[in-house]
Design a protein around this motif. Structure first.
Motif, PDB file in Angstrom:
ATOM      1  N   ASP A   1       6.752   9.490 -13.917  1.00 28.48           N
ATOM      2  CA  ASP A   1       5.622   8.836 -12.171  1.00 28.48           C
ATOM      3  C   ASP A   1       6.650   9.121 -11.514  1.00 28.48           C
ATOM      4  OD1 ASP A   1       3.013  10.308 -11.418  1.00 28.48           O
ATOM      5  OD2 ASP A   1       2.292   8.259 -11.287  1.00 28.48           O
ATOM      6  N   VAL A   2       6.289  10.191 -10.288  1.00 25.69           N
ATOM      7  CA  VAL A   2       6.830   9.959  -8.995  1.00 25.69           C
ATOM      8  C   VAL A   2       5.244  10.051  -8.222  1.00 25.69           C
ATOM      9  CG1 VAL A   2       8.061  11.174  -7.558  1.00 25.69           C
ATOM     10  CG2 VAL A   2       8.675  11.038 -10.178  1.00 25.69           C
ATOM     11  N   SER A   3       5.310   9.028  -7.091  1.00 30.00           N
ATOM     12  CA  SER A   3       4.305  10.080  -5.971  1.00 30.00           C
ATOM     13  C   SER A   3       5.174   8.894  -4.299  1.00 30.00           C
ATOM     14  CB  SER A   3       3.736   8.531  -6.172  1.00 30.00           C
ATOM     15  OG  SER A   3       3.823   7.257  -6.425  1.00 30.00           O
ATOM     16  N   LEU A   4       3.931   9.569  -3.792  1.00 31.14           N
ATOM     17  CA  LEU A   4       5.001   9.634  -1.970  1.00 31.14           C
ATOM     18  C   LEU A   4       3.987   8.972  -1.606  1.00 31.14           C
ATOM     19  CD1 LEU A   4       6.973  12.554  -1.074  1.00 31.14           C
ATOM     20  CD2 LEU A   4       7.374  10.763  -1.439  1.00 31.14           C
ATOM     21  N   HIS A   5       3.696   7.724  -0.785  1.00 35.24           N
ATOM     22  CA  HIS A   5       2.687   7.400   0.017  1.00 35.24           C
ATOM     23  C   HIS A   5       2.153   8.712   0.824  1.00 35.24           C
ATOM     24  CE1 HIS A   5       1.087   4.726   3.998  1.00 35.24           C
ATOM     25  NE2 HIS A   5       1.138   4.008   2.705  1.00 35.24           N
ATOM     26  N   ASP A   6       1.110   8.290   1.360  1.00 39.50           N
ATOM     27  CA  ASP A   6       1.019   9.501   2.936  1.00 39.50           C
ATOM     28  C   ASP A   6       1.108   9.225   4.148  1.00 39.50           C
ATOM     29  OD1 ASP A   6      -1.013   9.748   0.166  1.00 39.50           O
ATOM     30  OD2 ASP A   6      -2.777   8.552   1.084  1.00 39.50           O
ATOM     31  N   LYS A   7       1.702   8.107   4.416  1.00 40.22           N
ATOM     32  CA  LYS A   7       1.712   8.452   5.326  1.00 40.22           C
ATOM     33  C   LYS A   7       3.254   7.708   6.216  1.00 40.22           C
ATOM     34  CE  LYS A   7      -2.095   6.329   8.062  1.00 40.22           C
ATOM     35  NZ  LYS A   7      -2.764   7.123   6.883  1.00 40.22           N
ATOM     36  N   SER A   8       3.899   7.279   5.037  1.00 45.42           N
ATOM     37  CA  SER A   8       5.308   7.040   5.084  1.00 45.42           C
ATOM     38  C   SER A   8       5.911   7.784   3.720  1.00 45.42           C
ATOM     39  CB  SER A   8       6.422   5.661   5.673  1.00 45.42           C
ATOM     40  OG  SER A   8       5.791   5.271   6.805  1.00 45.42           O
ATOM     41  N   PRO A   9       7.473   8.667   3.714  1.00 48.01           N
ATOM     42  CA  PRO A   9       7.776   8.519   2.502  1.00 48.01           C
ATOM     43  C   PRO A   9       8.078   7.289   1.918  1.00 48.01           C
ATOM     44  CG  PRO A   9       9.246   9.420   4.566  1.00 48.01           C
ATOM     45  CD  PRO A   9       7.813   9.170   4.646  1.00 48.01           C
ATOM     46  N   HIS A  10       7.900   6.424   1.233  1.00 47.31           N
ATOM     47  CA  HIS A  10       8.305   5.580   0.943  1.00 47.31           C
ATOM     48  C   HIS A  10       8.020   6.169  -0.752  1.00 47.31           C
ATOM     49  CE1 HIS A  10       7.649   2.704   4.011  1.00 47.31           C
ATOM     50  NE2 HIS A  10       6.299   3.298   3.913  1.00 47.31           N
ATOM     51  N   LEU A  11       9.074   5.489  -1.212  1.00 45.71           N
ATOM     52  CA  LEU A  11       8.584   6.451  -2.530  1.00 45.71           C
ATOM     53  C   LEU A  11       9.064   5.815  -3.811  1.00 45.71           C
ATOM     54  CD1 LEU A  11      10.183   9.045  -4.394  1.00 45.71           C
ATOM     55  CD2 LEU A  11      11.916   8.166  -4.655  1.00 45.71           C
ATOM     56  N   PHE A  12       7.964   6.066  -4.728  1.00 44.57           N
ATOM     57  CA  PHE A  12       7.906   5.308  -5.654  1.00 44.57           C
ATOM     58  C   PHE A  12       8.141   5.871  -7.196  1.00 44.57           C
ATOM     59  CE2 PHE A  12       3.975   4.153  -2.806  1.00 44.57           C
ATOM     60  CZ  PHE A  12       4.490   2.606  -2.670  1.00 44.57           C
ATOM     61  N   LEU A  13       8.923   4.981  -8.496  1.00 46.58           N
ATOM     62  CA  LEU A  13       9.505   5.829  -9.309  1.00 46.58           C
ATOM     63  C   LEU A  13       8.528   4.984 -10.211  1.00 46.58           C
ATOM     64  CD1 LEU A  13      12.954   6.663  -8.616  1.00 46.58           C
ATOM     65  CD2 LEU A  13      11.644   8.465  -8.442  1.00 46.58           C
ATOM     66  N   THR A  14       8.339   5.251 -11.715  1.00 45.50           N
ATOM     67  CA  THR A  14       7.315   4.799 -12.513  1.00 45.50           C
ATOM     68  C   THR A  14       8.243   5.129 -14.102  1.00 45.50           C
ATOM     69  OG1 THR A  14       5.522   4.858 -11.314  1.00 45.50           O
ATOM     70  CG2 THR A  14       5.300   4.285 -13.248  1.00 45.50           C
ATOM     71  N   PHE A  15       7.931   4.010 -14.378  1.00 49.05           N
ATOM     72  CA  PHE A  15       9.109   4.224 -16.278  1.00 49.05           C
ATOM     73  C   PHE A  15       8.142   4.086 -17.261  1.00 49.05           C
ATOM     74  CE2 PHE A  15      12.379   3.069 -12.054  1.00 49.05           C
ATOM     75  CZ  PHE A  15      13.784   4.215 -12.401  1.00 49.05           C
ATOM     76  N   GLU A  16       8.334   4.379 -17.562  1.00 50.20           N
ATOM     77  CA  GLU A  16       8.069   4.884 -19.290  1.00 50.20           C
ATOM     78  C   GLU A  16       7.891   3.019 -20.154  1.00 50.20           C
ATOM     79  OE1 GLU A  16      10.557   6.289 -22.209  1.00 50.20           O
ATOM     80  OE2 GLU A  16      12.466   4.118 -21.650  1.00 50.20           O
ATOM     81  N   THR A  17       8.131   2.066 -19.108  1.00 50.42           N
ATOM     82  CA  THR A  17       8.155   0.984 -19.293  1.00 50.42           C
ATOM     83  C   THR A  17       7.113  -0.462 -18.739  1.00 50.42           C
ATOM     84  OG1 THR A  17       9.947   0.163 -17.991  1.00 50.42           O
ATOM     85  CG2 THR A  17      10.551   0.112 -19.595  1.00 50.42           C
ATOM     86  N   GLY A  18       6.439   1.024 -17.871  1.00 53.17           N
ATOM     87  CA  GLY A  18       5.539   0.552 -16.943  1.00 53.17           C
ATOM     88  C   GLY A  18       6.090  -0.102 -15.780  1.00 53.17           C
ATOM     89  N   GLU A  19       7.178  -0.548 -15.441  1.00 51.73           N
ATOM     90  CA  GLU A  19       8.077  -0.704 -14.097  1.00 51.73           C
ATOM     91  C   GLU A  19       7.874   0.313 -12.854  1.00 51.73           C
ATOM     92  OE1 GLU A  19      11.664  -3.583 -15.880  1.00 51.73           O
ATOM     93  OE2 GLU A  19      11.573  -1.417 -16.303  1.00 51.73           O
ATOM     94  N   VAL A  20       8.192  -0.011 -11.908  1.00 51.26           N
ATOM     95  CA  VAL A  20       8.276   1.024 -10.898  1.00 51.26           C
ATOM     96  C   VAL A  20       9.416   0.806 -10.074  1.00 51.26           C
ATOM     97  CG1 VAL A  20       6.919   2.155  -9.031  1.00 51.26           C
ATOM     98  CG2 VAL A  20       4.879   1.150 -11.083  1.00 51.26           C
ATOM     99  N   LEU A  21      10.226   1.707  -9.217  1.00 53.30           N
ATOM    100  CA  LEU A  21      10.776   1.470  -8.434  1.00 53.30           C
ATOM    101  C   LEU A  21      10.480   1.671  -7.221  1.00 53.30           C
ATOM    102  CD1 LEU A  21      14.280   0.552  -7.565  1.00 53.30           C
ATOM    103  CD2 LEU A  21      14.989   3.188  -8.180  1.00 53.30           C
TER     104      LEU A  21
END
Length: 162
Positions: free
Chosen positions: A94-114
């Protein structure tokens, strides 16, 4: 960052990142190298990468709130590389971005999030793109620009007419 920028950026981020695995690091700066996925392998001709030019951290799961910059670890290059090496061969689901600032979230199969911080007043915070093997290859790039902007390049059939 407006809603349209976020939508277009997520189209490209999803195409490049979902299903990809972290397959390497470039030691000149912090650059993660991603594998191709089943979805994009017939179309991408080059190396998918993520440049990290701001603070980041690895969460065990998706955080309930965005950390403040003073809450993020202040790591040197060696500490940063150790954390990124722990992501070796983990698949992005999964990949997501915050609504106001382009903070990037990368979710891995392990559940960990970069989590990669996406705001700076003067500099780019991160980039995701493809290092092309030929000048004729398609452009694929998303850049977290200063002051919460996004610059997006991608084929018209993925992002529409930008």
């Amino acid at each position: 960052m407006d809603k349209g920028e976020k939508t277009d950026a997520l189209k490209v981020l999803n195409f490049l990142c979902i299903g990809a695995k972290i397959e390497g690091l470039n030691f000149y700066g912090l650059r993660l190298l991603l594998s191709e996925s089943e979805t994009n392998s017939n179309r991408i001709n080059g190396q998918i990468y993520i440049n990290i030019e701001s603070q980041f951290c690895l969460f065990n799961s998706l955080p309930k709130s965005i950390p403040l910059t003073n809450e993020l670890p202040n790591m040197d290059l060696i500490e940063s590389l150790k954390i990124l090496c722990e992501l070796r061969l983990k698949q992005i689901v999964d990949v997501s971005l915050h609504d106001k600032s382009p903070h990037l979230f990368l979710t891995f199969e392990t559940g960990e999030v970069l989590f990669i911080w996406g705001h700076d007043d003067k500099y780019e915070s991160w980039q995701v793109g493809v290092i092309k093997t030929s000048i004729d290859d398609e452009d694929w790039d998303i850049v977290a620009c200063p002051n919460n902007g996004l610059a997006i390049w991608g084929p018209e059939d993925i992002v529409g007419n930008i």
